[in-house]
Design a protein around this motif. Sequence first.
Motif, short mmCIF file in Angstrom:
data_model
loop_
_atom_site.label_atom_id
_atom_site.label_comp_id
_atom_site.label_asym_id
_atom_site.label_seq_id
_atom_site.Cartn_x
_atom_site.Cartn_y
_atom_site.Cartn_z
N VAL A 60 -56.24 36.93 -30.07
CA VAL A 60 -57.74 37.26 -30.90
C VAL A 60 -57.04 36.16 -32.39
N TYR A 61 -56.09 36.08 -33.08
CA TYR A 61 -55.02 35.16 -33.77
C TYR A 61 -55.41 33.61 -33.21
N GLU A 62 -54.87 34.03 -31.91
CA GLU A 62 -54.85 32.34 -31.85
C GLU A 62 -56.60 31.36 -31.19
N ASP A 63 -57.58 32.61 -30.99
CA ASP A 63 -58.65 31.90 -31.20
C ASP A 63 -59.54 31.72 -32.17
N ILE A 64 -58.63 32.73 -34.05
CA ILE A 64 -58.98 32.45 -35.09
C ILE A 64 -58.48 30.65 -35.29
N GLU A 120 -47.65 18.91 -33.03
CA GLU A 120 -48.19 20.62 -33.71
C GLU A 120 -47.23 21.16 -34.12
N PHE A 121 -47.34 21.68 -35.14
CA PHE A 121 -46.13 22.85 -35.78
C PHE A 121 -45.88 23.79 -34.44
N ASP A 122 -44.80 24.18 -34.16
CA ASP A 122 -44.34 24.41 -33.24
C ASP A 122 -43.56 25.70 -33.14
N ASP A 123 -44.49 27.29 -33.80
CA ASP A 123 -44.20 28.28 -34.27
C ASP A 123 -42.70 29.06 -33.11
N GLU A 124 -42.24 28.73 -31.99
CA GLU A 124 -41.99 29.59 -31.18
C GLU A 124 -40.56 28.97 -31.27
N ASP A 125 -40.11 27.87 -32.17
CA ASP A 125 -38.83 27.53 -32.60
C ASP A 125 -38.08 28.37 -33.95
N ILE A 126 -38.85 29.12 -34.84
CA ILE A 126 -38.88 29.58 -36.45
C ILE A 126 -37.93 30.86 -35.78
N ASP A 127 -36.86 30.87 -36.72
CA ASP A 127 -36.04 32.13 -36.13
C ASP A 127 -36.03 32.99 -37.17
N PHE A 128 -36.53 33.88 -38.20
CA PHE A 128 -36.62 35.22 -38.67
C PHE A 128 -35.67 36.00 -38.87
N ASP A 129 -34.84 36.05 -40.19
CA ASP A 129 -33.94 36.50 -40.32
C ASP A 129 -34.18 38.04 -41.63
N ALA A 166 -45.89 36.10 -36.93
CA ALA A 166 -45.69 37.97 -36.79
C ALA A 166 -45.97 38.93 -35.60
N VAL A 167 -46.96 38.46 -35.18
CA VAL A 167 -47.40 39.47 -33.41
C VAL A 167 -46.22 38.43 -32.96
N LYS A 168 -46.03 37.39 -32.65
CA LYS A 168 -44.65 36.45 -31.97
C LYS A 168 -43.54 37.36 -32.21
N LEU A 186 -42.88 40.60 -33.15
CA LEU A 186 -43.10 42.11 -32.55
C LEU A 186 -42.94 41.57 -31.43
N LEU A 187 -43.39 41.19 -30.68
CA LEU A 187 -43.48 40.69 -29.54
C LEU A 187 -41.97 40.47 -28.77
N LYS A 188 -41.39 39.38 -29.25
CA LYS A 188 -40.32 38.84 -29.13
C LYS A 188 -38.86 40.15 -29.59
N THR A 189 -39.50 41.33 -30.45
CA THR A 189 -37.65 41.70 -31.35
C THR A 189 -38.13 42.98 -31.47
N ARG A 190 -39.38 43.57 -30.25
CA ARG A 190 -39.15 45.08 -30.20
C ARG A 190 -39.14 45.30 -29.74
N ARG A 191 -38.90 46.93 -29.41
CA ARG A 191 -38.71 47.33 -27.66
C ARG A 191 -40.28 48.26 -27.86
N LEU A 192 -40.98 47.79 -26.64
CA LEU A 192 -42.18 47.73 -27.24
C LEU A 192 -42.70 48.79 -25.43
N SER A 193 -43.98 49.86 -25.87
CA SER A 193 -44.04 50.26 -24.74
C SER A 193 -45.09 49.55 -24.25
N TYR A 194 -45.36 49.79 -22.59
CA TYR A 194 -46.22 48.45 -21.88
C TYR A 194 -48.19 48.81 -23.24
N GLU A 195 -48.06 50.03 -23.91
CA GLU A 195 -49.38 50.21 -24.57
C GLU A 195 -49.52 48.59 -25.15
N GLU A 196 -48.59 49.21 -26.29
CA GLU A 196 -47.88 48.24 -27.14
C GLU A 196 -48.05 47.49 -26.74
N ILE A 197 -47.46 46.49 -25.87
CA ILE A 197 -47.43 45.29 -25.39
C ILE A 197 -48.20 44.52 -25.13
#
Length: 110
Positions: free
Chosen positions: A71-75, A100-109, A47-49, A51-62
């Motif tokens: 944090v989620y990767e560490d968890i 390893e399952f690569d969630d980079e290729d997942i396309d969410f609609d 979900a965080v990935k 958001l980072l790819k599909t939303r226009r975010l401010s520098y602070e949000e990014i």
Amino acid sequence: MKNTLDLNLMEELSNLEYFIVKAPVNSQEFWKEWQEKYSRAFVSRIAVKKLLKTRRLSYEEIKRYRTLLEVYEDIVFYLESIKRLALNLRGIFETSESPEFDDEDIDFDF
């Protein structure tokens, strides 16, 4: 200053406490608890990935979401580590790296 840092650390630990698997690794409860926590961390990372790819975010949000992603990767790493430990205790050892399952290729609609 030190008290503020201590309070911030305690708050962070409290936020992360959900992901601590408390059941003993050699119990059936472990796997149920592990799966619940792993699924939540893995999907949250996706979900965080997204958001980072599909939303226009401010520098602070990014910056905030990138930190959250780390944090989620560490968890996920922590949960995968205790899974390996639990499997090793059962006599199951990983002999090779599985793909390893690569969630980079997942396309969410949604």
